[in-house]
Design a protein around this motif. Structure first.
Motif, short mmCIF file in Angstrom:
data_model
loop_
_atom_site.label_atom_id
_atom_site.label_comp_id
_atom_site.label_asym_id
_atom_site.label_seq_id
_atom_site.Cartn_x
_atom_site.Cartn_y
_atom_site.Cartn_z
N ILE A 1 0.85 -1.19 0.00
CA ILE A 1 0.00 0.00 0.00
C ILE A 1 0.89 1.24 0.00
CG2 ILE A 1 -1.72 1.34 1.27
CD1 ILE A 1 -2.57 -1.38 2.57
N VAL A 2 0.69 2.09 -1.00
CA VAL A 2 1.32 3.41 -1.03
C VAL A 2 0.24 4.39 -0.61
CG1 VAL A 2 2.47 5.16 -2.43
CG2 VAL A 2 2.94 2.74 -2.83
N ALA A 3 0.34 4.89 0.59
CA ALA A 3 -0.72 5.67 1.20
C ALA A 3 -0.62 7.14 0.85
CB ALA A 3 -0.68 5.49 2.73
N GLY A 4 -1.68 7.86 1.13
CA GLY A 4 -1.70 9.30 0.90
C GLY A 4 -1.42 10.06 2.19
N ALA A 5 -0.69 11.15 2.10
CA ALA A 5 -0.42 12.00 3.26
C ALA A 5 0.02 13.37 2.78
CB ALA A 5 0.65 11.39 4.16
N ASP A 6 -0.38 14.39 3.50
CA ASP A 6 0.08 15.75 3.23
C ASP A 6 1.27 16.03 4.13
OD1 ASP A 6 0.54 18.41 2.81
OD2 ASP A 6 -1.43 19.10 3.49
N LEU A 7 2.45 16.02 3.56
CA LEU A 7 3.66 16.20 4.35
C LEU A 7 3.86 17.65 4.81
CD1 LEU A 7 6.12 13.88 2.41
CD2 LEU A 7 4.84 13.38 4.49
N SER A 8 3.01 18.54 4.36
CA SER A 8 3.10 19.92 4.84
C SER A 8 2.24 20.14 6.08
CB SER A 8 2.66 20.90 3.74
OG SER A 8 1.26 20.82 3.51
N ALA A 9 1.45 19.13 6.46
CA ALA A 9 0.55 19.27 7.59
C ALA A 9 1.29 19.19 8.92
CB ALA A 9 -0.53 18.17 7.54
N LYS A 10 0.77 19.87 9.92
CA LYS A 10 1.40 19.87 11.24
C LYS A 10 1.38 18.48 11.87
CE LYS A 10 0.48 24.75 12.27
NZ LYS A 10 -0.21 25.71 13.19
N ASN A 11 0.36 17.69 11.52
CA ASN A 11 0.23 16.35 12.11
C ASN A 11 0.78 15.26 11.19
OD1 ASN A 11 -1.77 16.45 10.14
ND2 ASN A 11 -3.24 15.27 11.36
N ALA A 12 1.71 15.61 10.31
CA ALA A 12 2.23 14.64 9.34
C ALA A 12 2.86 13.44 10.05
CB ALA A 12 3.24 15.31 8.42
N ASP A 13 3.58 13.68 11.11
CA ASP A 13 4.22 12.57 11.83
C ASP A 13 3.16 11.62 12.36
OD1 ASP A 13 5.99 10.93 13.13
OD2 ASP A 13 6.77 12.44 14.48
N GLU A 14 2.09 12.14 12.92
CA GLU A 14 1.00 11.31 13.43
C GLU A 14 0.36 10.48 12.32
OE1 GLU A 14 -3.50 12.11 15.18
OE2 GLU A 14 -1.96 13.65 15.46
N PHE B 1 5.09 22.21 -3.31
CA PHE B 1 5.35 21.60 -2.01
C PHE B 1 6.85 21.43 -1.75
CE2 PHE B 1 0.90 20.12 -2.39
CZ PHE B 1 0.44 20.49 -1.13
N MET B 2 7.61 21.11 -2.79
CA MET B 2 9.04 20.87 -2.58
C MET B 2 9.78 22.12 -2.13
SD MET B 2 10.22 18.10 -5.49
CE MET B 2 9.47 18.91 -6.92
N ARG B 3 9.15 23.29 -2.23
CA ARG B 3 9.76 24.54 -1.79
C ARG B 3 9.26 24.97 -0.41
NH1 ARG B 3 8.91 27.63 -7.62
NH2 ARG B 3 9.94 26.00 -8.88
N ASP B 4 8.40 24.17 0.19
CA ASP B 4 7.81 24.48 1.48
C ASP B 4 8.68 23.91 2.60
OD1 ASP B 4 4.77 25.06 2.79
OD2 ASP B 4 5.98 23.56 3.86
N ALA B 5 9.11 24.76 3.52
CA ALA B 5 10.04 24.34 4.57
C ALA B 5 9.46 23.24 5.46
CB ALA B 5 10.45 25.54 5.42
N GLN B 6 8.18 23.37 5.83
CA GLN B 6 7.55 22.35 6.68
C GLN B 6 7.45 21.02 5.94
OE1 GLN B 6 6.60 22.85 9.95
NE2 GLN B 6 6.23 20.65 10.04
N TRP B 7 7.11 21.09 4.66
CA TRP B 7 7.01 19.86 3.86
C TRP B 7 8.37 19.17 3.79
CZ3 TRP B 7 9.00 17.50 -0.46
CH2 TRP B 7 8.23 16.49 -1.06
N ARG B 8 9.41 19.91 3.53
CA ARG B 8 10.74 19.32 3.41
C ARG B 8 11.20 18.74 4.75
NH1 ARG B 8 13.33 20.66 -1.52
NH2 ARG B 8 15.31 19.92 -0.63
N LYS B 9 10.87 19.40 5.85
CA LYS B 9 11.23 18.87 7.16
C LYS B 9 10.52 17.54 7.41
CE LYS B 9 10.92 19.91 12.09
NZ LYS B 9 10.45 20.89 13.12
N ASN B 10 9.23 17.50 7.12
CA ASN B 10 8.47 16.28 7.34
C ASN B 10 8.84 15.18 6.37
OD1 ASN B 10 7.03 17.25 9.55
ND2 ASN B 10 5.39 18.09 8.28
N PHE B 11 9.34 15.55 5.21
CA PHE B 11 9.74 14.53 4.24
C PHE B 11 10.77 13.58 4.85
CE2 PHE B 11 11.93 12.60 0.68
CZ PHE B 11 10.91 12.36 -0.23
N GLY B 12 11.65 14.12 5.65
CA GLY B 12 12.67 13.29 6.28
C GLY B 12 12.11 12.22 7.20
#
Length: 296
Positions: free
Chosen positions: A90-103, A136-147
């Motif tokens: 399963i390749v799931a969907g997620a918004d990596l720019s969201a504050k709750n991305a880790d959750e 999204f790739m230029r969004d600081a929060q998105w890039r942080k959560n990408f890791g």
């Protein structure tokens, strides 16, 4: 013919919400009104015909963004109870720019068939082709959560346009420990030979220079509604030439590509185009690469 199909979608409109199917219309990928019906595991399997599908990878079907984990829960239930183990990944969907991305990532990771995340990144200057209207790739929060994908041992399905490929290549270099998989052969939507295809070739080379990037050859019919084997040829063979047989894999993109092709016709087209390849190369393209890259 035996295949592992690493890009299919399922949906149940009776029990789940898919915003893009709530009020579908026509777009460059076809008439989505023809897709506004349930598409379940048995519907998919009934269309495979003589193609023997050994395993499948389900890629997020743009499920309700307010509850992305529900799609994963539903798919795992299908795999456990009615799908003969499918979907195997399963390749799931997620918004990596969201504050709750880790959750959200942690919740997806709790299901044993989860292997990765896809977040559609397609931005285009032409509104007809624009998916997300945000870089999204230029969004600081998105890039942080990408890791965080590394922490959860997740891959990333990379859906973008050629104009975004150099930026994505830099991201792949920065996160060399994360597996990237380019969707739909890089989505060469601008097909002018002098500009559009040149940009696609250049961008694909930049991505292929990163050893942690692979590619799925799929979705070609979305941009080529009256396709023929010969019109597929340059996109198939040039993609394989750039990424090599060890990092390329065929996929159906069903049921979206079903608007313009039967399941059997798509796979027969792929098979014809690589008929002169070695048995080892064909095995890699049709089965073993998908198994290795998606760990199934």
């Amino acid at each position: 013919m035996q295949v592992v199909d690493p890009h299919i979608h399922l949906w149940d409109l009776k029990t789940h919400h898919y915003p893009w199917l709530a009020n579908p219309g026509k777009s460059f990928v076809g008439d989505a009104r023809e897709l506004k019906h349930d598409y379940l595991i048995n519907d998919f399997l009934s269309e495979t015909g003589p193609v023997q599908v050994l395993k499948i990878v389900h890629v997020d079907a743009n499920h309700d963004p307010d509850d992305p984990v529900e799609e994963t829960r539903w798919l795992q239930e299908i795999a456990d109870n009615e799908g003969r183990g499918m979907p195997d990944a399963i390749v799931a969907g997620a918004d990596l720019s969201a504050k709750n991305a880790d959750e959200i990532l942690a919740a997806h990771a709790a299901f044993r068939n989860t292997r990765g995340i896809r977040q559609i990144l397609n931005v285009h200057s032409n509104p007809l082709y624009n998916y997300v209207r945000r870089h999204f790739m230029r969004d600081a929060q998105w890039r942080k959560n990408f890791g965080l994908l590394k922490h959860y041992s997740m891959s990333f399905d990379l859906q973008l346009y050629p104009s975004q490929m150099h930026e994505a290549a830099s991201l792949a270099q920065e996160h060399h420990e994360i597996q990237f998989i380019v969707n739909h052969a890089g989505m060469c939507v601008d097909r002018d030979p002098a500009e559009g295809k040149a940009q696609w070739r250049d961008g694909m080379r930049a991505l292929a220079a990163c050893p942690n990037v692979a590619v799925k050859i799929s979705g070609l019919a979305m941009f080529d509604h009256a396709w023929t084997v010969e019109s597929f040829r340059p996109h198939v063979l040039e993609t394989i030439d750039v990424f090599g047989c060890d990092r390329s894999m065929f996929a159906s993109n069903f049921p979206v590509d079903r608007l313009f092709a039967s399941y059997e016709a798509l796979w027969n087209a792929y098979a014809f185009l690589v008929k002169d390849f070695s048995d080892t190369e064909k095995e890699a393209l049709f089965t073993s690469n998908a198994e290795r890259i998606y760990r199934i």
